[in-house]
Enzyme design. Structure first.
Site, short mmCIF file in Angstrom:
data_model
loop_
_atom_site.label_atom_id
_atom_site.label_comp_id
_atom_site.label_asym_id
_atom_site.label_seq_id
_atom_site.Cartn_x
_atom_site.Cartn_y
_atom_site.Cartn_z
N TYR A 90 0.83 -1.21 0.00
CA TYR A 90 0.00 0.00 0.00
C TYR A 90 0.86 1.26 0.00
CZ TYR A 90 -3.39 3.53 1.50
OH TYR A 90 -4.18 4.65 1.57
N LYS A 145 1.20 4.35 -3.01
CA LYS A 145 0.97 5.77 -2.78
C LYS A 145 2.22 6.60 -3.07
CE LYS A 145 -3.35 5.61 -1.80
NZ LYS A 145 -4.35 6.26 -2.69
N THR A 182 -13.68 6.03 6.24
CA THR A 182 -14.26 5.40 5.05
C THR A 182 -14.06 3.89 5.12
OG1 THR A 182 -12.27 5.44 3.68
CG2 THR A 182 -13.61 7.44 3.71
#
Length: 325
Positions: free
Chosen positions: A205, A209, A242
């Site tokens: 991850y 990014k 989220t």
């Protein structure tokens, strides 16, 4: 050795998270300035069916934009479009299917959009996943690397001519890449971008990014050198409540709930930095920035490595079957 290789990125990522939470504890989400109307402008928002993507699409439509929501949940997309169109009298939204784990689907999406004959003024590369278990796409790519970065790399390049044609001096087209503070913990291994040697979802991850930030800076250099009225910026929404956090370990998810209620940003607050980059007068002609809480911020030292930027660009072009810039 394997345990150490998996543990180090995990610790780095969670340390990044702690720093962000401490910042958010003592600093409110920035207040959005009054934004100019965007009547007649067209935007694409990936992952716009829920969370920050939906809030971004809704806000842009409220400014008068024609917003294309790109996502892989057709029913959810229809519901998002219906809700936005009911709320917004000036702008409008529509949904076009794309599966960002498939390079073929990305190309099909671009063709469907081109068939509409529309200009393109804003591209927001928002969709993403976080900390999913080890998984490969049908094209053989590591899941985070493909969905968060590589598909957006391809999408942007396939739409770049439209963005160039649609922009003009004083009214530039804008590309917004959704980054994350986790990029500070990221490393890019050009010889193992798919994390085949040692897999860590945290490292995967963070790498995806960081790749987005490297891509942002390199692309802006090329656009500036070519004299094109297109800007590209990376935005960091902070820690936002989220569904991205659904893949945390069970204990971490349990701990997250009470913390999120107090310290996390809402999806609307998280989306504000993307909307700001996409529409604010202050950002006209401004590119190559990392924006956090509405301010230009220093990204990681590694993200400014121009040699790494160029090598990643060249490697990415090869992986998706594109000629160089």
């Amino acid at each position: 050795m394997w345990l150490l290789s998996a543990l180090v990125p995990l610790l780095r990522l969670y340390l990044c998270g702690i720093r962000v939470l401490l910042y958010q504890m003592f600093n409110r989400s920035f207040e959005m300035p009054v934004l100019p109307k965007q009547n007649g402008r067209v935007a694409i928002v990936t992952g716009g069916t829920r969370g920050m993507g939906f809030e971004t699409a809704r806000r842009l439509a409220s400014l008068g934009m024609h917003v294309i929501i790109a996502g892989n949940e057709t029913e959810e997309g229809a519901a998002a479009v219906r809700r936005i169109n009911e709320e917004c009298s000036k702008g409008k939204a529509e949904f076009i299917f794309v599966d960002l784990t498939s390079l073929k689907s990305v190309r099909q999406f671009v063709q469907m959009f081109r068939d509409r004959g529309l200009p393109l003024h804003v591209l927001i590369n928002n969709a993403g996943v976080m900390l999913v278990p080890e998984r490969r796409t049908d094209d053989g790519f590591e899941f985070h690397f493909c969905l968060n970065y590589l598909s957006h790399f391809l999408l942007t390049n396939l739409l770049l001519d439209l963005l160039k044609e649609s922009g003009r001096q004083g009214r530039s087209s804008r590309i917004v890449n959704m980054a994350s503070a986790t990029h500070y913990a990221g490393e890019v291994n050009l010889e193992d971008l798919n994390k085949r040697t040692v897999y860590s979802s945290h490292a995967a991850y963070s790498q995806s990014k960081l790749a987005l930030v490297l891509f942002t800076y390199y692309l802006q250099e090329q656009l500036t050198a070519g004299g094109f009225a297109v800007t590209v910026n990376a935005v960091d929404p902070g820690m936002v409540d989220t569904a991205l956090y659904d893949n945390l370990w069970t204990l971490a998810r349990m701990m997250k709930k009470p913390v999120a209620n107090i310290l996390f940003r809402t999806p609307a607050e998280g989306a504000s930095v993307s909307v700001y980059a996409a529409a604010a007068s202050e950002m006209e002609g401004v590119g190559g920035c990392y924006l956090y809480n509405g301010r230009k911020t220093q990204s990681s030292d590694l993200s400014y490595d121009t040699e790494l930027q160029a090598k990643l660009w060249k490697k990415s072009c090869k992986l998706v079957g594109l000629q160089g810039f």
